[in-house]
Design a protein around this motif. Structure first.
Motif, PDB file in Angstrom:
ATOM      1  N   ASN A 110       0.844  -1.189   0.000  1.00 30.15           N
ATOM      2  CA  ASN A 110       0.000   0.000   0.000  1.00 30.15           C
ATOM      3  C   ASN A 110       0.885   1.246   0.000  1.00 30.15           C
ATOM      4  OD1 ASN A 110       0.891   0.281   2.659  1.00 30.15           O
ATOM      5  ND2 ASN A 110      -1.031  -0.442   3.545  1.00 30.15           N
ATOM      6  N   LEU A 111       0.255   2.383  -0.193  1.00 33.47           N
ATOM      7  CA  LEU A 111       1.001   3.635  -0.319  1.00 33.47           C
ATOM      8  C   LEU A 111       1.734   4.040   0.966  1.00 33.47           C
ATOM      9  CD1 LEU A 111       1.714   5.890  -2.294  1.00 33.47           C
ATOM     10  CD2 LEU A 111      -0.287   7.125  -1.442  1.00 33.47           C
ATOM     11  N   PRO A 112       1.116   3.955   2.145  1.00 30.86           N
ATOM     12  CA  PRO A 112       1.873   4.337   3.347  1.00 30.86           C
ATOM     13  C   PRO A 112       3.136   3.506   3.559  1.00 30.86           C
ATOM     14  CG  PRO A 112      -0.469   4.254   3.843  1.00 30.86           C
ATOM     15  CD  PRO A 112      -0.296   3.714   2.459  1.00 30.86           C
ATOM     16  N   MET A 113       3.073   2.211   3.269  1.00 32.30           N
ATOM     17  CA  MET A 113       4.264   1.370   3.421  1.00 32.30           C
ATOM     18  C   MET A 113       5.344   1.777   2.418  1.00 32.30           C
ATOM     19  SD  MET A 113       4.554  -2.746   3.343  1.00 32.30           S
ATOM     20  CE  MET A 113       6.125  -3.563   3.464  1.00 32.30           C
ATOM     21  N   LEU A 114       4.936   2.123   1.213  1.00 37.47           N
ATOM     22  CA  LEU A 114       5.895   2.554   0.197  1.00 37.47           C
ATOM     23  C   LEU A 114       6.538   3.878   0.579  1.00 37.47           C
ATOM     24  CD1 LEU A 114       7.233   2.070  -2.533  1.00 37.47           C
ATOM     25  CD2 LEU A 114       5.270   3.180  -3.606  1.00 37.47           C
ATOM     26  N   VAL A 115       5.749   4.822   1.082  1.00 35.20           N
ATOM     27  CA  VAL A 115       6.294   6.121   1.492  1.00 35.20           C
ATOM     28  C   VAL A 115       7.266   5.929   2.650  1.00 35.20           C
ATOM     29  CG1 VAL A 115       5.714   8.364   2.491  1.00 35.20           C
ATOM     30  CG2 VAL A 115       4.342   7.450   0.623  1.00 35.20           C
ATOM     31  N   LEU A 116       6.896   5.117   3.637  1.00 38.02           N
ATOM     32  CA  LEU A 116       7.786   4.858   4.763  1.00 38.02           C
ATOM     33  C   LEU A 116       9.093   4.189   4.316  1.00 38.02           C
ATOM     34  CD1 LEU A 116       8.184   4.941   7.846  1.00 38.02           C
ATOM     35  CD2 LEU A 116       7.168   2.672   7.921  1.00 38.02           C
ATOM     36  N   SER A 117       8.990   3.253   3.401  1.00 39.07           N
ATOM     37  CA  SER A 117      10.188   2.582   2.882  1.00 39.07           C
ATOM     38  C   SER A 117      11.083   3.557   2.132  1.00 39.07           C
ATOM     39  CB  SER A 117       9.795   1.425   1.958  1.00 39.07           C
ATOM     40  OG  SER A 117       9.026   0.485   2.643  1.00 39.07           O
ATOM     41  N   ARG A 118      10.472   4.473   1.389  1.00 35.07           N
ATOM     42  CA  ARG A 118      11.259   5.476   0.663  1.00 35.07           C
ATOM     43  C   ARG A 118      11.938   6.455   1.627  1.00 35.07           C
ATOM     44  NH1 ARG A 118      13.438   5.673  -3.934  1.00 35.07           N
ATOM     45  NH2 ARG A 118      12.893   7.828  -4.255  1.00 35.07           N
ATOM     46  N   ILE A 119      11.267   6.777   2.737  1.00 35.54           N
ATOM     47  CA  ILE A 119      11.888   7.632   3.747  1.00 35.54           C
ATOM     48  C   ILE A 119      13.106   6.925   4.335  1.00 35.54           C
ATOM     49  CG2 ILE A 119      11.560   8.631   6.042  1.00 35.54           C
ATOM     50  CD1 ILE A 119       8.661   9.267   5.152  1.00 35.54           C
ATOM     51  N   LEU A 120      12.985   5.635   4.601  1.00 32.55           N
ATOM     52  CA  LEU A 120      14.128   4.864   5.098  1.00 32.55           C
ATOM     53  C   LEU A 120      15.265   4.846   4.076  1.00 32.55           C
ATOM     54  CD1 LEU A 120      12.350   1.838   6.815  1.00 32.55           C
ATOM     55  CD2 LEU A 120      13.489   3.769   7.911  1.00 32.55           C
ATOM     56  N   GLN A 121      14.917   4.747   2.796  1.00 26.75           N
ATOM     57  CA  GLN A 121      15.951   4.807   1.757  1.00 26.75           C
ATOM     58  C   GLN A 121      16.657   6.161   1.783  1.00 26.75           C
ATOM     59  OE1 GLN A 121      14.056   3.931  -2.013  1.00 26.75           O
ATOM     60  NE2 GLN A 121      15.234   2.060  -2.178  1.00 26.75           N
ATOM     61  N   GLY A 122      15.899   7.221   1.915  1.00 23.86           N
ATOM     62  CA  GLY A 122      16.492   8.564   1.949  1.00 23.86           C
ATOM     63  C   GLY A 122      17.397   8.762   3.149  1.00 23.86           C
ATOM     64  N   LEU A 123      17.050   8.140   4.259  1.00 25.90           N
ATOM     65  CA  LEU A 123      17.897   8.234   5.451  1.00 25.90           C
ATOM     66  C   LEU A 123      19.193   7.460   5.287  1.00 25.90           C
ATOM     67  CD1 LEU A 123      15.270   7.934   8.303  1.00 25.90           C
ATOM     68  CD2 LEU A 123      16.523   9.972   7.619  1.00 25.90           C
ATOM     69  N   ARG A 124      19.200   6.420   4.503  1.00 21.66           N
ATOM     70  CA  ARG A 124      20.376   5.572   4.354  1.00 21.66           C
ATOM     71  C   ARG A 124      21.252   5.989   3.199  1.00 21.66           C
ATOM     72  NH1 ARG A 124      20.495   5.142   8.654  1.00 21.66           N
ATOM     73  NH2 ARG A 124      22.584   5.517   8.010  1.00 21.66           N
ATOM     74  N   VAL A 125      20.764   6.798   2.312  1.00 24.01           N
ATOM     75  CA  VAL A 125      21.519   7.097   1.094  1.00 24.01           C
ATOM     76  C   VAL A 125      22.617   8.133   1.302  1.00 24.01           C
ATOM     77  CG1 VAL A 125      20.823   8.868  -0.556  1.00 24.01           C
ATOM     78  CG2 VAL A 125      20.519   6.508  -1.084  1.00 24.01           C
TER      79      VAL A 125
END
Length: 127
Positions: A110-125
């Protein structure tokens, strides 16, 4: 190759010479390429994500916005984190975290899980 890396040397200022220098440069370059490819793929796939998740244009825009905000927040801290934990340790942790976040993006249902996962990607990049 491992025997060649053992023959790498350091000069009086601590700079690496020899094959290890190129191994470090290649590893850092691959990390940077991961970020560029990831950003490009998401921008191209926004309409497909919108269709498959049943989201509006403004809702699916949070996938890119969450990533960008997390990235902007962490970039100023990355130098300090690298000094505190060690650059190598921080870089490896960032690559592992980015990979796990990428898997979570792929598994998002779902969209909230995708947004949260993308935020985690941004924190790790930002390494």
């Amino acid at each position: 190759m491992a025997t060649n890396i053992k023959h790498s040397s350091f000069d009086q200022f601590g700079y690496v010479h020899g094959p290890l220098k190129w191994a470090i440069a290649l590893t850092a370059s691959l990390g940077a390429i991961l970020e560029v490819i990831d950003t490009s793929i998401v921008n191209v796939a926004l309409t497909d994500m919108q269709a498959s998740l049943g989201a509006t244009v403004s809702e699916v825009g949070w996938v890119v916005t969450g990533y960008a905000i997390a990235n902007v927040v962490l970039i100023p801290l990355s130098a300090w984190l690298g000094d505190y934990f060690g650059r190598k340790t921080y870089f490896i942790f960032s690559l592992i975290g980015f990979t796990i976040a990428s898997v979570l993006c792929g598994l998002a249902f779902n969209l909230p899980m995708l947004v949260l996962s993308r935020i985690l990607q941004g924190l790790r990049v930002a390494s």
